[in-house]
Scaffold this motif. Structure first.
Motif, short mmCIF file in Angstrom:
data_model
loop_
_atom_site.label_atom_id
_atom_site.label_comp_id
_atom_site.label_asym_id
_atom_site.label_seq_id
_atom_site.Cartn_x
_atom_site.Cartn_y
_atom_site.Cartn_z
N TRP A 27 0.85 -1.18 0.00
CA TRP A 27 0.00 0.00 0.00
C TRP A 27 0.89 1.23 0.00
CZ3 TRP A 27 -4.56 -1.30 -1.39
CH2 TRP A 27 -5.07 -2.53 -1.02
N ALA A 28 0.42 2.27 -0.64
CA ALA A 28 1.21 3.47 -0.78
C ALA A 28 1.23 4.31 0.49
CB ALA A 28 0.70 4.30 -1.96
N VAL A 29 0.25 4.18 1.35
CA VAL A 29 0.21 4.98 2.57
C VAL A 29 1.35 4.53 3.47
CG1 VAL A 29 -1.14 5.61 4.59
CG2 VAL A 29 -2.28 5.29 2.41
N GLN A 30 2.23 5.46 3.77
CA GLN A 30 3.40 5.16 4.59
C GLN A 30 3.07 5.33 6.07
OE1 GLN A 30 6.18 4.03 3.02
NE2 GLN A 30 4.87 4.16 1.21
N PRO A 31 3.78 4.62 6.93
CA PRO A 31 3.51 4.72 8.37
C PRO A 31 3.67 6.14 8.92
CG PRO A 31 4.88 2.81 7.92
CD PRO A 31 4.75 3.56 6.63
N ASP A 32 4.59 6.93 8.34
CA ASP A 32 4.77 8.29 8.86
C ASP A 32 3.62 9.22 8.48
OD1 ASP A 32 5.48 8.26 6.16
OD2 ASP A 32 6.93 9.89 6.40
N GLU A 33 2.75 8.79 7.54
CA GLU A 33 1.59 9.60 7.16
C GLU A 33 0.37 9.32 8.04
OE1 GLU A 33 2.70 9.25 2.43
OE2 GLU A 33 0.72 8.64 3.12
N MET A 34 0.33 8.17 8.66
CA MET A 34 -0.85 7.76 9.40
C MET A 34 -1.03 8.57 10.68
SD MET A 34 -0.79 3.68 9.08
CE MET A 34 -0.56 2.86 7.54
N LEU A 35 -2.28 8.81 11.00
CA LEU A 35 -2.63 9.53 12.21
C LEU A 35 -2.68 8.57 13.40
CD1 LEU A 35 -5.49 11.71 10.75
CD2 LEU A 35 -3.19 12.46 11.29
N THR A 36 -2.38 9.09 14.57
CA THR A 36 -2.42 8.23 15.77
C THR A 36 -3.84 7.96 16.22
OG1 THR A 36 -2.16 10.20 17.15
CG2 THR A 36 -0.15 8.98 16.58
N ASP A 37 -4.75 8.87 15.92
CA ASP A 37 -6.16 8.69 16.28
C ASP A 37 -6.81 7.76 15.25
OD1 ASP A 37 -8.77 8.82 17.08
OD2 ASP A 37 -9.00 10.98 16.74
N PRO A 38 -7.25 6.56 15.65
CA PRO A 38 -7.82 5.62 14.68
C PRO A 38 -9.10 6.11 14.02
CG PRO A 38 -7.96 4.73 16.92
CD PRO A 38 -7.21 6.01 17.00
N VAL A 39 -9.88 6.94 14.71
CA VAL A 39 -11.12 7.46 14.12
C VAL A 39 -10.78 8.43 12.98
CG1 VAL A 39 -13.19 8.83 14.58
CG2 VAL A 39 -12.41 7.16 16.26
N LEU A 40 -9.83 9.34 13.22
CA LEU A 40 -9.44 10.27 12.17
C LEU A 40 -8.76 9.54 11.01
CD1 LEU A 40 -8.05 13.37 14.11
CD2 LEU A 40 -10.20 13.15 12.88
N GLU A 41 -7.98 8.52 11.33
CA GLU A 41 -7.31 7.75 10.27
C GLU A 41 -8.33 7.02 9.41
OE1 GLU A 41 -4.51 6.31 7.76
OE2 GLU A 41 -4.25 7.87 9.28
N ASP A 62 -4.60 6.52 -2.10
CA ASP A 62 -4.05 5.55 -1.15
C ASP A 62 -3.23 4.48 -1.85
OD1 ASP A 62 -4.90 6.69 1.16
OD2 ASP A 62 -6.52 5.28 1.55
N ASP A 63 -3.56 4.18 -3.10
CA ASP A 63 -2.86 3.13 -3.84
C ASP A 63 -1.68 3.65 -4.65
OD1 ASP A 63 -4.72 1.34 -2.89
OD2 ASP A 63 -6.03 1.55 -4.64
N SER A 64 -1.59 4.95 -4.84
CA SER A 64 -0.58 5.53 -5.71
C SER A 64 0.68 5.91 -4.94
CB SER A 64 -1.15 6.77 -6.40
OG SER A 64 -0.14 7.42 -7.13
N ASN A 65 1.82 5.72 -5.58
CA ASN A 65 3.09 6.12 -5.00
C ASN A 65 3.58 7.46 -5.54
OD1 ASN A 65 3.66 3.96 -3.23
ND2 ASN A 65 4.19 2.67 -4.97
N ALA A 66 2.78 8.13 -6.34
CA ALA A 66 3.18 9.41 -6.91
C ALA A 66 3.32 10.46 -5.79
CB ALA A 66 2.14 9.87 -7.93
N PRO A 67 4.27 11.37 -5.93
CA PRO A 67 4.46 12.41 -4.90
C PRO A 67 3.22 13.27 -4.68
CG PRO A 67 6.36 12.35 -6.37
CD PRO A 67 5.32 11.43 -6.94
N ILE A 68 2.46 13.55 -5.73
CA ILE A 68 1.25 14.36 -5.57
C ILE A 68 0.22 13.63 -4.72
CG2 ILE A 68 0.15 13.58 -7.71
CD1 ILE A 68 -0.07 17.16 -6.70
#
Length: 157
Positions: A27-41, A62-68
């Motif tokens: 998946w393209a979503v990196q761990p450093d992008e994820m929010l700590t609050d599970p509801v907001l995530e 979420d599936d794309s690795n493009a910088p944009i």
């Protein structure tokens, strides 16, 4: 099964099969992008499902690795942390990038033509098919006596 596959299957160690079965899409979503609050995530993931990558066009952000796409994912999360509703986040992204980033654009204004074009063309195709069928039935005519005798002569030969 081919000889190659039989040989490979016989020589393949069991842990290699487990590795093949354990492979999952990255998946393209990196761990450093994820929010700590599970509801907001979860809200961010829900919004991201409807946003198209401007570069890839066929993938969600979420599936794309493009910088944009990474930038869009971060913007969504920033807006949610700031207290925006889901609709406000989508409106912000649409105002900034246009309705082309939405997988399901709104059915108003110029987009209404696009929403109605498909059903209108389907109805037009059905109408043409029905008209052609009626014309075919109406074009049947009876043969004259001379034509019938000529047809019988041809069939006898």
């Amino acid at each position: 099964m081919s000889a190659f596959l039989k040989r490979w299957w016989a020589d393949c160690p069991p842990y290699a099969l487990v590795l093949f079965l354990a492979v999952t899409p990255a998946w393209a979503v990196q761990p450093d992008e994820m929010l700590t609050d599970p509801v907001l995530e979860s809200r961010a993931r829900e919004i991201s499902r409807d946003i198209r990558c401007p570069v890839c066009q066929g993938e969600t952000i979420d599936d794309s690795n493009a910088p944009i796409s990474r930038d869009l994912r971060l913007i969504i999360r920033e807006r949610l942390v700031a207290g925006d509703t889901d609709a406000e986040v989508v409106d912000y992204i649409v105002a900034r990038y246009g309705e082309g980033v939405l997988f399901n654009p709104s059915a108003e204004g110029a987009n209404l033509v696009l929403w109605l074009a498909g059903p209108a063309l389907l109805l037009a195709g059905i109408a043409v098919a029905l008209a052609a069928g009626r014309r075919r039935v109406a074009s049947e005519v009876e043969m004259s006596a001379e034509e019938e005798t000529r047809l019988k002569e041809i069939l006898k030969e």
